[in-house]
Motif scaffolding. Structure first.
Motif, PDB file in Angstrom:
ATOM      1  N   GLU A 260       0.018  24.818  -2.078  1.00 17.74           N
ATOM      2  CA  GLU A 260      -0.439  23.102  -2.213  1.00 17.74           C
ATOM      3  C   GLU A 260      -0.512  23.127  -4.165  1.00 17.74           C
ATOM      4  O   GLU A 260      -0.105  23.100  -4.811  1.00 17.74           O
ATOM      5  N   ASP A 261      -1.015  24.732  -4.410  1.00 18.83           N
ATOM      6  CA  ASP A 261      -0.861  24.894  -5.250  1.00 18.83           C
ATOM      7  C   ASP A 261       0.929  25.500  -6.013  1.00 18.83           C
ATOM      8  O   ASP A 261       0.632  24.562  -7.559  1.00 18.83           O
ATOM      9  N   ILE A 262       1.377  25.523  -5.771  1.00 21.13           N
ATOM     10  CA  ILE A 262       2.851  26.112  -6.425  1.00 21.13           C
ATOM     11  C   ILE A 262       3.645  24.713  -5.949  1.00 21.13           C
ATOM     12  O   ILE A 262       3.825  23.812  -7.925  1.00 21.13           O
ATOM     13  N   GLN A 263       3.143  23.598  -5.226  1.00 15.12           N
ATOM     14  CA  GLN A 263       3.308  22.047  -5.404  1.00 15.12           C
ATOM     15  C   GLN A 263       2.807  21.085  -6.836  1.00 15.12           C
ATOM     16  O   GLN A 263       3.559  20.549  -7.664  1.00 15.12           O
ATOM     17  N   GLN A 264       1.075  21.511  -7.819  1.00 18.01           N
ATOM     18  CA  GLN A 264       0.686  21.256  -8.319  1.00 18.01           C
ATOM     19  C   GLN A 264       0.937  21.906  -9.501  1.00 18.01           C
ATOM     20  O   GLN A 264       1.348  21.085 -10.791  1.00 18.01           O
ATOM     21  N   ALA A 265       1.399  23.511  -9.914  1.00 17.82           N
ATOM     22  CA  ALA A 265       1.776  23.662 -10.899  1.00 17.82           C
ATOM     23  C   ALA A 265       3.513  23.820 -11.439  1.00 17.82           C
ATOM     24  O   ALA A 265       3.263  23.760 -12.756  1.00 17.82           O
ATOM     25  N   ALA A 266       4.112  23.257 -10.491  1.00 17.99           N
ATOM     26  CA  ALA A 266       5.636  23.384 -10.819  1.00 17.99           C
ATOM     27  C   ALA A 266       5.682  22.242 -10.982  1.00 17.99           C
ATOM     28  O   ALA A 266       7.086  21.344 -10.647  1.00 17.99           O
ATOM     29  N   ASN A 267       5.201  21.079 -11.052  1.00 14.78           N
ATOM     30  CA  ASN A 267       4.951  19.817 -10.641  1.00 14.78           C
ATOM     31  C   ASN A 267       6.247  19.010  -9.415  1.00 14.78           C
ATOM     32  O   ASN A 267       6.603  18.403 -10.441  1.00 14.78           O
ATOM     33  N   ALA A 268       5.356  19.886  -8.919  1.00 11.62           N
ATOM     34  CA  ALA A 268       7.008  19.482  -7.517  1.00 11.62           C
ATOM     35  C   ALA A 268       6.606  18.059  -6.942  1.00 11.62           C
ATOM     36  O   ALA A 268       5.144  17.996  -6.702  1.00 11.62           O
ATOM     37  N   ASN A 269       7.344  17.152  -6.527  1.00 13.34           N
ATOM     38  CA  ASN A 269       6.991  15.678  -6.043  1.00 13.34           C
ATOM     39  C   ASN A 269       6.482  16.237  -4.678  1.00 13.34           C
ATOM     40  O   ASN A 269       5.675  14.581  -4.433  1.00 13.34           O
ATOM     41  N   PHE A 270       7.408  17.416  -3.610  1.00 11.06           N
ATOM     42  CA  PHE A 270       7.097  16.887  -2.757  1.00 11.06           C
ATOM     43  C   PHE A 270       6.947  18.613  -1.872  1.00 11.06           C
ATOM     44  O   PHE A 270       6.767  19.216  -2.686  1.00 11.06           O
ATOM     45  N   ALA A 271       6.079  17.885  -0.852  1.00  4.53           N
ATOM     46  CA  ALA A 271       5.546  19.364  -0.037  1.00  4.53           C
ATOM     47  C   ALA A 271       6.597  20.551   0.294  1.00  4.53           C
ATOM     48  O   ALA A 271       6.159  21.342   0.111  1.00  4.53           O
ATOM     49  N   TRP A 272       7.417  19.541   1.302  1.00  3.42           N
ATOM     50  CA  TRP A 272       8.289  20.261   1.706  1.00  3.42           C
ATOM     51  C   TRP A 272       9.380  21.075   0.047  1.00  3.42           C
ATOM     52  O   TRP A 272       9.500  22.052   0.124  1.00  3.42           O
ATOM     53  N   LEU A 273       9.530  20.654  -1.045  1.00  5.23           N
ATOM     54  CA  LEU A 273       9.954  20.854  -2.289  1.00  5.23           C
ATOM     55  C   LEU A 273       9.111  22.393  -2.842  1.00  5.23           C
ATOM     56  O   LEU A 273      10.148  23.607  -3.040  1.00  5.23           O
ATOM     57  N   ALA A 274       7.758  22.591  -2.556  1.00  7.52           N
ATOM     58  CA  ALA A 274       7.057  23.463  -2.684  1.00  7.52           C
ATOM     59  C   ALA A 274       7.139  24.276  -2.069  1.00  7.52           C
ATOM     60  O   ALA A 274       6.635  25.821  -2.519  1.00  7.52           O
ATOM     61  N   ARG A 275       7.409  24.433  -0.439  1.00  9.17           N
ATOM     62  CA  ARG A 275       7.881  25.251   0.672  1.00  9.17           C
ATOM     63  C   ARG A 275       9.427  26.014   0.328  1.00  9.17           C
ATOM     64  O   ARG A 275       9.522  27.210   0.177  1.00  9.17           O
ATOM     65  N   ARG A 276       9.905  25.174  -0.224  1.00  2.00           N
ATOM     66  CA  ARG A 276      11.456  25.501  -0.323  1.00  2.00           C
ATOM     67  C   ARG A 276      11.329  26.152  -1.797  1.00  2.00           C
ATOM     68  O   ARG A 276      12.077  27.357  -2.067  1.00  2.00           O
ATOM     69  N   LEU A 277       9.977  25.938  -2.963  1.00  2.00           N
ATOM     70  CA  LEU A 277      10.267  27.508  -3.902  1.00  2.00           C
ATOM     71  C   LEU A 277       9.707  28.214  -3.377  1.00  2.00           C
ATOM     72  O   LEU A 277      10.038  30.000  -4.038  1.00  2.00           O
ATOM     73  N   ARG A 278       8.325  28.499  -2.936  1.00  2.00           N
ATOM     74  CA  ARG A 278       7.521  30.205  -2.074  1.00  2.00           C
ATOM     75  C   ARG A 278       9.004  30.131  -2.243  1.00  2.00           C
ATOM     76  O   ARG A 278       8.820  31.516  -1.825  1.00  2.00           O
ATOM     77  N   ARG A 279       9.897  29.903  -0.794  1.00  2.63           N
ATOM     78  CA  ARG A 279      10.833  30.112  -0.659  1.00  2.63           C
ATOM     79  C   ARG A 279      11.711  31.242  -1.537  1.00  2.63           C
ATOM     80  O   ARG A 279      12.468  32.399  -1.496  1.00  2.63           O
ATOM     81  N   GLN A 280      11.989  30.403  -2.341  1.00  2.00           N
ATOM     82  CA  GLN A 280      12.900  31.451  -3.211  1.00  2.00           C
ATOM     83  C   GLN A 280      12.522  31.775  -4.214  1.00  2.00           C
ATOM     84  O   GLN A 280      13.071  33.117  -4.545  1.00  2.00           O
TER      85      GLN A 280
END
Length: 330
Positions: A260-280
């Protein structure tokens, strides 16, 4: 034994299914400390066996995920399987304890892929194909009802025509239209103005392949994006955007932040995108992520200099070198 194989060209649906499976098994919230992921291009059978056989730590389930193992073997050459140690995988899988959930995640696979043939009989296998036009319309109608978006019949058809049967592209389009229109009706002219044609999906495949250091996939995707007429400047723009998000995600990870912190900080629109960003981002150090972003900006400067006759490199050459360098980095 809980072994799963999720594959198919609908990346959005595939990753959503993986996330749902993880939530299903994370009943005690302990998977954070009981998860391990492997790059299928590099993992050995011994490493996989050791990780899958380990007992969970202060929890009931251990989560093991492997991305791209089937893709590593591709299609066998005539007369030779060349599986090496992986011929032993069918013997390993039945020995995995019931406390382990082992998930193989793949893009679209050919039916004669040798690793697919080894895993499929021993796994709960699910294929995620792109939706056919009629299916896409049905799915879209359900999604817009859930969102409370007022989409005319012609607008829905136009959206499917432009976004195709990719649920990720359709979801992204509905999100944009919801933000723009609110409670107002959305007709086909609004869709045409706000939703690019399907070619934009290909550039996301390219960017993901580069960020995940899948060199062969990245070079193939680059050829496809160019064939569809995508400008070199747009490729640079999308790479820079993604690597900025990876830099931010790496910073959040280093300070112990959540998805959730990644989603907010990276301005990601979706939770799945935040999960992918974490993995990457987990594949990078902060220094290597910063260096990759700096390299993208350097390529952009080189392209601008060339256009102004101040040296630099032609756009196509600059992008070729950039993609090869980033995707081939180790």
């Amino acid at each position: 034994m809980a072994v799963y194989l999720f594959h198919g060209e609908d990346r959005f649906a595939r990753l959503e299914a993986v996330a749902a499976l993880r939530r299903e098994h994370d009943t005690d919230g302990a998977l954070t400390n009981n998860s391990v992921s492997f790059d299928g291009a590099r993992v050995s059978l011994g490493e996989l066996g050791a990780a899958a056989s380990a007992a969970p730590f202060l929890g009931g389930v251990r989560w093991v995920r492997v991305d791209g193992l089937c893709a590593r073997f591709g299609v066998p050459r005539r007369g030779a399987r060349q599986m090496g140690e992986w011929d032993g995988l069918p013997d390993l899988l039945p020995q995995i304890p019931p406390t382990t959930v082992l998930v193989f995640v793949e893009d679209e696979l050919r039916r004669n892929n040798p690793m697919l043939r080894l895993i499929e009989p021993l796994a709960d296998t699910r294929e995620f194909a792109r939706l056919k036009p009629e299916q896409a319309l049905d799915w879209l109608r359900g999604e817009v009802r859930r969102r409370g978006l007022h989409l005319t019949r012609n607008a829905a058809q136009t959206l499917v025509d432009r976004a195709g049967g990719d649920r990720g592209a359709l979801t992204h389009a509905v999100d944009k239209l919801s933000l723009y229109a609110g409670d107002a009706n959305v007709d086909e002219t609004i869709v045409e103005a706000m939703v690019p044609a399907m070619r934009s999906v290909s550039i996301f495949n390219l960017v993901d392949a580069v960020a995940e250091r899948r060199l062969a996939d990245a070079m193939r995707a680059l050829d496809g994006v160019r064939a569809e007429g995508e400008p070199e400047a747009r490729i640079i723009q999308m790479l820079a955007r993604t690597y900025r998000q990876i830099v931010v995600a790496r910073e959040v990870i280093d300070r112990g932040g959540s998805n959730e912190d990644i989603q907010q900080a990276a301005n990601a629109n979706f939770a799945w995108l935040a999960r992918r960003l974490r993995r990457q981002a987990q594949a990078y150090t902060q220094a290597s992520a910063d260096a990759a972003l700096a390299r993208i900006l350097e390529a952009e400067v080189s392209m601008i200099s060339y256009r102004r006759n101040h040296g630099g490199l032609p756009e196509d050459v600059a992008v070729d070198l950039l993609v090869a360098e980033l995707a081939g980095a180790r």
